[in-house]
Write a protein that holds these residues in place. Structure first.
Motif, PDB file in Angstrom:
ATOM      1  N   ASP A 300       0.830  -1.188   0.000  1.00 39.83           N
ATOM      2  CA  ASP A 300       0.000   0.000   0.000  1.00 39.83           C
ATOM      3  C   ASP A 300       0.872   1.248   0.000  1.00 39.83           C
ATOM      4  OD1 ASP A 300      -2.418   1.234  -0.041  1.00 39.83           O
ATOM      5  OD2 ASP A 300      -3.219   0.055   1.617  1.00 39.83           O
ATOM      6  N   VAL A 301       0.272   2.367  -0.349  1.00 42.03           N
ATOM      7  CA  VAL A 301       1.009   3.624  -0.308  1.00 42.03           C
ATOM      8  C   VAL A 301       1.611   3.828   1.077  1.00 42.03           C
ATOM      9  CG1 VAL A 301      -0.006   4.998  -2.136  1.00 42.03           C
ATOM     10  CG2 VAL A 301      -1.276   4.657  -0.037  1.00 42.03           C
ATOM     11  N   GLY A 302       2.858   4.240   1.090  1.00 43.64           N
ATOM     12  CA  GLY A 302       3.508   4.535   2.360  1.00 43.64           C
ATOM     13  C   GLY A 302       4.034   3.326   3.107  1.00 43.64           C
ATOM     14  N   SER A 303       3.999   2.164   2.492  1.00 44.16           N
ATOM     15  CA  SER A 303       4.426   0.966   3.211  1.00 44.16           C
ATOM     16  C   SER A 303       5.944   0.768   3.175  1.00 44.16           C
ATOM     17  CB  SER A 303       3.716  -0.266   2.659  1.00 44.16           C
ATOM     18  OG  SER A 303       4.015  -0.448   1.299  1.00 44.16           O
ATOM     19  N   GLY A 304       6.625   1.629   2.433  1.00 41.52           N
ATOM     20  CA  GLY A 304       8.083   1.569   2.441  1.00 41.52           C
ATOM     21  C   GLY A 304       8.691   0.672   1.378  1.00 41.52           C
ATOM     22  N   LYS A 305       8.151   0.755   0.187  1.00 41.16           N
ATOM     23  CA  LYS A 305       8.678  -0.067  -0.899  1.00 41.16           C
ATOM     24  C   LYS A 305      10.033   0.431  -1.397  1.00 41.16           C
ATOM     25  CE  LYS A 305       4.944   0.471  -3.373  1.00 41.16           C
ATOM     26  NZ  LYS A 305       4.058   1.137  -2.398  1.00 41.16           N
ATOM     27  N   THR A 306      10.190   1.750  -1.382  1.00 40.90           N
ATOM     28  CA  THR A 306      11.421   2.308  -1.922  1.00 40.90           C
ATOM     29  C   THR A 306      12.649   1.766  -1.196  1.00 40.90           C
ATOM     30  OG1 THR A 306      10.142   4.326  -2.226  1.00 40.90           O
ATOM     31  CG2 THR A 306      12.500   4.469  -2.629  1.00 40.90           C
ATOM     32  N   LEU A 307      12.499   1.636   0.099  1.00 40.39           N
ATOM     33  CA  LEU A 307      13.613   1.150   0.899  1.00 40.39           C
ATOM     34  C   LEU A 307      13.945  -0.306   0.534  1.00 40.39           C
ATOM     35  CD1 LEU A 307      15.289   2.442   3.091  1.00 40.39           C
ATOM     36  CD2 LEU A 307      13.867   1.285   4.777  1.00 40.39           C
ATOM     37  N   VAL A 308      12.917  -1.066   0.302  1.00 37.06           N
ATOM     38  CA  VAL A 308      13.126  -2.452  -0.122  1.00 37.06           C
ATOM     39  C   VAL A 308      13.872  -2.479  -1.451  1.00 37.06           C
ATOM     40  CG1 VAL A 308      11.939  -4.538  -0.929  1.00 37.06           C
ATOM     41  CG2 VAL A 308      11.136  -3.358   1.129  1.00 37.06           C
ATOM     42  N   ALA A 309      13.457  -1.594  -2.346  1.00 32.10           N
ATOM     43  CA  ALA A 309      14.122  -1.519  -3.641  1.00 32.10           C
ATOM     44  C   ALA A 309      15.591  -1.161  -3.455  1.00 32.10           C
ATOM     45  CB  ALA A 309      13.433  -0.478  -4.520  1.00 32.10           C
ATOM     46  N   LEU A 310      15.823  -0.159  -2.633  1.00 31.60           N
ATOM     47  CA  LEU A 310      17.195   0.292  -2.421  1.00 31.60           C
ATOM     48  C   LEU A 310      18.059  -0.840  -1.864  1.00 31.60           C
ATOM     49  CD1 LEU A 310      19.430   2.402  -2.234  1.00 31.60           C
ATOM     50  CD2 LEU A 310      18.510   3.083  -0.016  1.00 31.60           C
ATOM     51  N   MET A 311      17.554  -1.536  -0.878  1.00 30.83           N
ATOM     52  CA  MET A 311      18.368  -2.575  -0.257  1.00 30.83           C
ATOM     53  C   MET A 311      18.630  -3.731  -1.217  1.00 30.83           C
ATOM     54  SD  MET A 311      17.128  -2.127   3.671  1.00 30.83           S
ATOM     55  CE  MET A 311      18.372  -3.175   4.376  1.00 30.83           C
ATOM     56  N   SER A 312      17.673  -3.978  -2.114  1.00 34.98           N
ATOM     57  CA  SER A 312      17.911  -4.991  -3.145  1.00 34.98           C
ATOM     58  C   SER A 312      19.016  -4.533  -4.092  1.00 34.98           C
ATOM     59  CB  SER A 312      16.635  -5.253  -3.949  1.00 34.98           C
ATOM     60  OG  SER A 312      15.553  -5.489  -3.085  1.00 34.98           O
ATOM     61  N   MET A 313      19.023  -3.253  -4.387  1.00 35.69           N
ATOM     62  CA  MET A 313      20.038  -2.723  -5.291  1.00 35.69           C
ATOM     63  C   MET A 313      21.419  -2.770  -4.641  1.00 35.69           C
ATOM     64  SD  MET A 313      18.103   0.308  -7.422  1.00 35.69           S
ATOM     65  CE  MET A 313      17.603   1.375  -6.102  1.00 35.69           C
ATOM     66  N   LEU A 314      21.445  -2.602  -3.323  1.00 33.19           N
ATOM     67  CA  LEU A 314      22.733  -2.681  -2.624  1.00 33.19           C
ATOM     68  C   LEU A 314      23.297  -4.102  -2.699  1.00 33.19           C
ATOM     69  CD1 LEU A 314      22.100  -0.431   0.524  1.00 33.19           C
ATOM     70  CD2 LEU A 314      23.092   0.191  -1.700  1.00 33.19           C
ATOM     71  N   ILE A 315      22.424  -5.087  -2.648  1.00 33.63           N
ATOM     72  CA  ILE A 315      22.887  -6.467  -2.810  1.00 33.63           C
ATOM     73  C   ILE A 315      23.507  -6.645  -4.193  1.00 33.63           C
ATOM     74  CG2 ILE A 315      22.177  -8.890  -2.947  1.00 33.63           C
ATOM     75  CD1 ILE A 315      20.010  -8.274  -0.886  1.00 33.63           C
ATOM     76  N   ALA A 316      22.870  -6.054  -5.200  1.00 31.92           N
ATOM     77  CA  ALA A 316      23.426  -6.140  -6.552  1.00 31.92           C
ATOM     78  C   ALA A 316      24.838  -5.556  -6.581  1.00 31.92           C
ATOM     79  CB  ALA A 316      22.514  -5.422  -7.542  1.00 31.92           C
ATOM     80  N   ILE A 317      25.009  -4.404  -5.933  1.00 31.32           N
ATOM     81  CA  ILE A 317      26.335  -3.767  -5.910  1.00 31.32           C
ATOM     82  C   ILE A 317      27.349  -4.690  -5.233  1.00 31.32           C
ATOM     83  CG2 ILE A 317      27.687  -1.804  -5.063  1.00 31.32           C
ATOM     84  CD1 ILE A 317      25.092  -0.148  -5.186  1.00 31.32           C
ATOM     85  N   ASP A 318      26.940  -5.298  -4.131  1.00 31.10           N
ATOM     86  CA  ASP A 318      27.835  -6.217  -3.422  1.00 31.10           C
ATOM     87  C   ASP A 318      28.316  -7.359  -4.307  1.00 31.10           C
ATOM     88  OD1 ASP A 318      28.297  -5.156  -0.913  1.00 31.10           O
ATOM     89  OD2 ASP A 318      26.418  -5.946  -0.077  1.00 31.10           O
ATOM     90  N   ASN A 319      27.537  -7.659  -5.337  1.00 36.11           N
ATOM     91  CA  ASN A 319      27.921  -8.737  -6.231  1.00 36.11           C
ATOM     92  C   ASN A 319      28.506  -8.229  -7.544  1.00 36.11           C
ATOM     93  OD1 ASN A 319      26.852 -11.520  -5.038  1.00 36.11           O
ATOM     94  ND2 ASN A 319      25.395  -9.916  -4.483  1.00 36.11           N
ATOM     95  N   GLY A 320      28.830  -6.937  -7.555  1.00 38.19           N
ATOM     96  CA  GLY A 320      29.479  -6.367  -8.738  1.00 38.19           C
ATOM     97  C   GLY A 320      28.535  -6.004  -9.869  1.00 38.19           C
ATOM     98  N   TYR A 321      27.276  -5.815  -9.577  1.00 36.27           N
ATOM     99  CA  TYR A 321      26.318  -5.486 -10.630  1.00 36.27           C
ATOM    100  C   TYR A 321      25.718  -4.090 -10.462  1.00 36.27           C
ATOM    101  CZ  TYR A 321      26.358 -10.300 -12.244  1.00 36.27           C
ATOM    102  OH  TYR A 321      26.739 -11.504 -12.757  1.00 36.27           O
ATOM    103  N   GLN A 322      25.237  -3.556 -11.584  1.00 34.25           N
ATOM    104  CA  GLN A 322      24.533  -2.274 -11.551  1.00 34.25           C
ATOM    105  C   GLN A 322      23.024  -2.501 -11.441  1.00 34.25           C
ATOM    106  OE1 GLN A 322      26.302  -1.485 -15.451  1.00 34.25           O
ATOM    107  NE2 GLN A 322      26.863   0.554 -14.674  1.00 34.25           N
ATOM    108  N   SER A 323      22.329  -1.448 -11.014  1.00 34.02           N
ATOM    109  CA  SER A 323      20.868  -1.527 -10.941  1.00 34.02           C
ATOM    110  C   SER A 323      20.244  -0.311 -11.593  1.00 34.02           C
ATOM    111  CB  SER A 323      20.407  -1.547  -9.486  1.00 34.02           C
ATOM    112  OG  SER A 323      21.007  -2.592  -8.787  1.00 34.02           O
ATOM    113  N   ALA A 324      19.028  -0.497 -12.059  1.00 35.77           N
ATOM    114  CA  ALA A 324      18.273   0.624 -12.605  1.00 35.77           C
ATOM    115  C   ALA A 324      16.934   0.688 -11.900  1.00 35.77           C
ATOM    116  CB  ALA A 324      18.058   0.435 -14.104  1.00 35.77           C
ATOM    117  N   LEU A 325      16.505   1.915 -11.609  1.00 35.48           N
ATOM    118  CA  LEU A 325      15.190   2.114 -11.003  1.00 35.48           C
ATOM    119  C   LEU A 325      14.382   3.017 -11.914  1.00 35.48           C
ATOM    120  CD1 LEU A 325      13.049   2.188  -8.730  1.00 35.48           C
ATOM    121  CD2 LEU A 325      14.442   3.866  -7.542  1.00 35.48           C
ATOM    122  N   MET A 326      13.287   2.488 -12.440  1.00 39.63           N
ATOM    123  CA  MET A 326      12.477   3.255 -13.382  1.00 39.63           C
ATOM    124  C   MET A 326      11.203   3.728 -12.732  1.00 39.63           C
ATOM    125  SD  MET A 326      12.569   1.881 -17.172  1.00 39.63           S
ATOM    126  CE  MET A 326      11.736   0.340 -17.005  1.00 39.63           C
ATOM    127  N   ALA A 327      10.909   5.009 -12.931  1.00 42.47           N
ATOM    128  CA  ALA A 327       9.672   5.581 -12.392  1.00 42.47           C
ATOM    129  C   ALA A 327       8.847   6.132 -13.548  1.00 42.47           C
ATOM    130  CB  ALA A 327      10.013   6.686 -11.402  1.00 42.47           C
TER     131      ALA A 327
END
Ligand code: ADP
Ligand code: MG
Length: 702
Positions: A300-327
């Motif tokens: 739902d709105v305000g449930s904090g999805k962005t943070l989940v997205a960010l933390m997933s992207m950080l895992i990608a970085i830890d593995n040497g990969y780039q991430s894209a976030l499209m809005a």
């Protein structure tokens, strides 16, 4: 065997090339099979006869036997119409025609007995029938008509009516068709399913959907055809899911390393909610599995999805990969960018922003840094999927508010690497389960069903326009307490200029109630230049503006915790999911928030219902269910472009239970026979191949 059904409709007796062309153009009917699958949209009961004296209301259809007399032309040349009297032994009633005068005069015969069918109107306090159906009663026809007979009504167009293909005409050619080909209708379901679920055969079902003998068999015909339609959809989706999971490799992102940990332990400004933690785990599991992740994140709105997205992207970085976030919009992309940069400000992660208004020189730099892998995270709009954007190694794509991205656009990202990136689709428009099963049937679904702690539910109130001044007084109080206010006006493209005028009038009036320099009121709408929008938005985010008057451009994602009041003008003109989205703009901080729905005094039933639902619940899933019921699935955002709603007979809003049932059945079938190669399933395989070849490719949706 099936070939006869592929015959062009022009070869059907009574059609011919001219009508065929129209049938194709207006109704999409090209072949015998298309016509066979063109079902009536409703049925009228012609099993009952009334007398003239029974005509007591204008809300039902009547069928009456009687004679026509007193045929006469009335009025002058321009306003000419024809009247007549229809009588039986109980009385008489007026008939009126405004069109087809010559034809009526020629056709009607005062000696003959007719069957009239129609819905009465009221003229000068008397009932009459305007353009009634009249059929001559002939000896043998009396027999036929008096039996239980439901007449199917087909939707048609003016042009088709002009060439004799009104509902009746269509019914006639369907009859011709059925007489010709009913022996060629092949069964598509295996015997064991037909038996187990007590279904009509396909042939029986098709005959009865067009010419039902009685309501019971009509119901069974509908059930059989819906069952079939939904089962094949589920088989397609689930089979694709199996092949995608089995065949499409994904980058192995197994490590949770320094970048993630540093953020988690040192920079995370709050505790993750339980739901956030669970969802991050689900994503992690997918990303290290060696298979491509295709996950839908609903929250739902305000449930904090962005943070989940960010933390997933950080895992990608830890593995040497780039991430894209499209809005979906520039404002949103920019806001994501700022909030993510802010969260990562003490860390060594390179984040870029790429939108339509990124300057050429900057764009060049970004392209370069994406290509050489220096940039870890890129955030942007559609500009991200332009062909010039090349990644060094794209590991994860996050798509926010997914329904705004078309299928083809998403597919573009796929091609950017040989192994496709993992995909996380985030949506704040909760989708009813039954719809999700179909629309996103081949995605895995994660749900954040918990809001961060300390949020007070938004109080929602509905006021009629005459309470405007009271509302103004309330806003003044809130602003005095340091709060900010959104006031949203509808902007619906049909009357865009008018709407814009409403918005600007509203803005002016508000400026009178909230004059400078004490108050700052600003306006935001889609016709403004991006930099002006950006400027106004920024001022509001920084708390420099008290009131933001706008259209729905602020609908999605905008995050200003200090804003506590959302006033929605002409709220009856908005859809439920839109209202829910708008309400989600407030209640993001710790103060009590309010959503005020303003409406005109005159409300349609549906409009009133929507406002009532909004006042009674803030549960996005519940609202989505109600929305689906009220509007039907064809109107739900994103479904049109996906083509998924091209159901011939099933209705996702009404047939939810059948959706779930056929899904389970499809699952069981595929569990035992994933490729449908067992002899008992030969019909399923054949029909599935045919559907895939035809056009409906459900699988390409995600
Ligand atoms: P949405 O799911 O609508 O995209 P956001 O990601 O924008 O929600 O988050 C809404 C707000 O809640 C943001 O201000 C964000 O910083 C805050 N937030 C997110 N997660 C938490 C949490 N676990 N605890 C407190 N606040 C949170
Ligand atoms: Mg968001």
């Amino acid at each position: 065997m099936n070939n006869i059904l592929e015959t062009n409709i022009s070869y059907l007796k009574g059609v011919g090339p001219k009508r065929a062309e129209l049938l194709t153009k207006d109704l999409g009917i090209e072949t015998f099979e298309d016509l066979l699958n063109y079902f009536p949209f409703r049925y009228v009961d012609k099993s009952r006869f009334y007398k003239v004296k029974d005509v007591v209301t204008d809300s039902v259809y009547y069928q009456i036997k009687g004679k026509v007399s007193n045929l006469s032309s009335v009025g002058d040349k321009r306003t000419k119409y024809i009247t007549a009297t229809f009588s039986d032994e109980t009385g008489s009633i007026g008939l009126v025609w405004f069109k087809g005068l010559q034809w009526i005069k020629k056709k009607l015969d005062s000696d003959k007995e007719y069957i009239l069918f129609g819905k009465p109107g009221v003229f000068k306090n008397k009932f009459n029938f305007v353009h009634p159906d009249l059929e001559v009663v002939s000896e043998n026809e009396t027999q036929k008509i008096i039996g239980n007979r439901l007449e199917g009504i087909y939707s048609t167009t003016e042009k088709l009516k002009n060439v004799g293909l009104g509902s009746k005409g269509i019914s006639k050619i369907v009859k011709t068709l059925l007489e010709k080909i009913s022996e060629s209708i092949e069964e598509t379901l295996p015997e064991y399913l037909i038996k187990k679920y007590n279904l009509l055969s396909r042939k029986e079902a098709l005959i009865n959907i067009h010419f039902p003998e009685n309501p019971d068999i009509l119901k069974r015909a509908e059930l059989r055809l819906k069952f079939e339609e939904l089962l094949f959809v589920q088989l397609q989706i689930l089979q694709l899911k199996i092949t995608v999971q089995d065949k499409i490799k994904g980058h192995v992102l197994e490590k949770v390393g320094d970048v993630f940990n540093e953020f988690y332990y040192n920079h995370l400004p709050f505790e993750l909610t339980g739901a956030q933690k669970r969802v991050i785990k689900e994503i992690r599991k997918d990303m290290k599995s060696g298979k491509q992740m295709n996950r839908l994140l609903q929250g739902d709105v305000g449930s904090g999805k962005t943070l989940v997205a960010l933390m997933s992207m950080l895992i990608a970085i830890d593995n040497g990969y780039q991430s894209a976030l499209m809005a979906p919009t520039e404002i949103l992309a920019t806001q994501h960018f700022h909030s993510i940069v802010n969260l990562l400000k003490d860390m060594d992660v390179e984040v870029g922003l790429l939108t339509g208004s990124t300057k050429v020189s900057q764009r060049k730099v970004i392209h370069e840094r994406l290509q050489n892998g220096k940039m870890n995270i890129i955030i942007g709009t559609h500009a991200l999927i332009e062909d010039v954007v090349k990644f060094n190694n794209l590991g994860l794509v996050v798509i926010d508010e997914q329904h705004r991205f078309g299928v083809a656009q998403r597919a573009k990202l796929w091609k950017k690497g040989s192994i496709p990136p993992h995909v996380l689709v985030m949506t704040a428009t909760p989708i009813p389960r039954t719809l999700a099963m179909t629309l996103y049937g081949n995605l895995d679904v994660s749900i954040i069903d918990e809001l961060p702690p300390g949020r007070k539910p938004v109080k929602t109130l509905h006021f009629y326009q005459n309470k405007y001044l009271a509302v103004i007084g309330f806003l003044r109080k809130q602003i005095k307490e340091g709060r900010q206010v959104y006031i949203v006006y509808p902007l619906i493209s049909e009357s865009e200029t008018l709407d814009l005028k409403n918005l600007m009038d509203g803005f002016e009036e508000l400026q009178r109630h909230f004059p400078l320099p004490e108050y700052q009121v600003s306006v935001l709408h889609g016709r403004m230049k991006p930099e002006d929008k950006e400027y106004e938005m920024k001022r509001f985010v920084e708390g420099k503006t008290d009131i933001m008057v706008s259209t729905t451009v602020i609908e999605v994602g905008v995050d200003v915790p200090n804003a506590t009041v959302m006033v929605i003008e002409n709220a009856e003109r908005f859809g439920l999911s839109q209202l829910h989205q708008l309400r989600g703009r407030v209640g993001r901080g710790s103060g009590q928030s309010y959503c005020i729905l303003m409406s005109g005094n005159k409300l349609s039933n549906e409009g009133r219902k929507r406002l009532e639902i909004m006042v009674s619940t803030s549960d996005g899933f519940k609202i989505a269910e109600e929305d689906l019921k009220l509007r039907g699935p064809g109107e739900i955002q994103g479904t049109k472009q996906s083509g998924i709603m091209n159901f011939k007979i099933a209705n996702l809003a009404k047939d939810g239970e059948l959706v779930s049932r056929t899904r389970v059945i499809a699952q069981n079938i595929l569990e035992k026979d994933p490729t449908l190669s067992m002899p008992v399933n030969i019909r399923l395989k054949k029909q599935l191949n045919k559907l895939l070849k035809d056009k409906t490719n459900w699988g390409r949706i995600s």
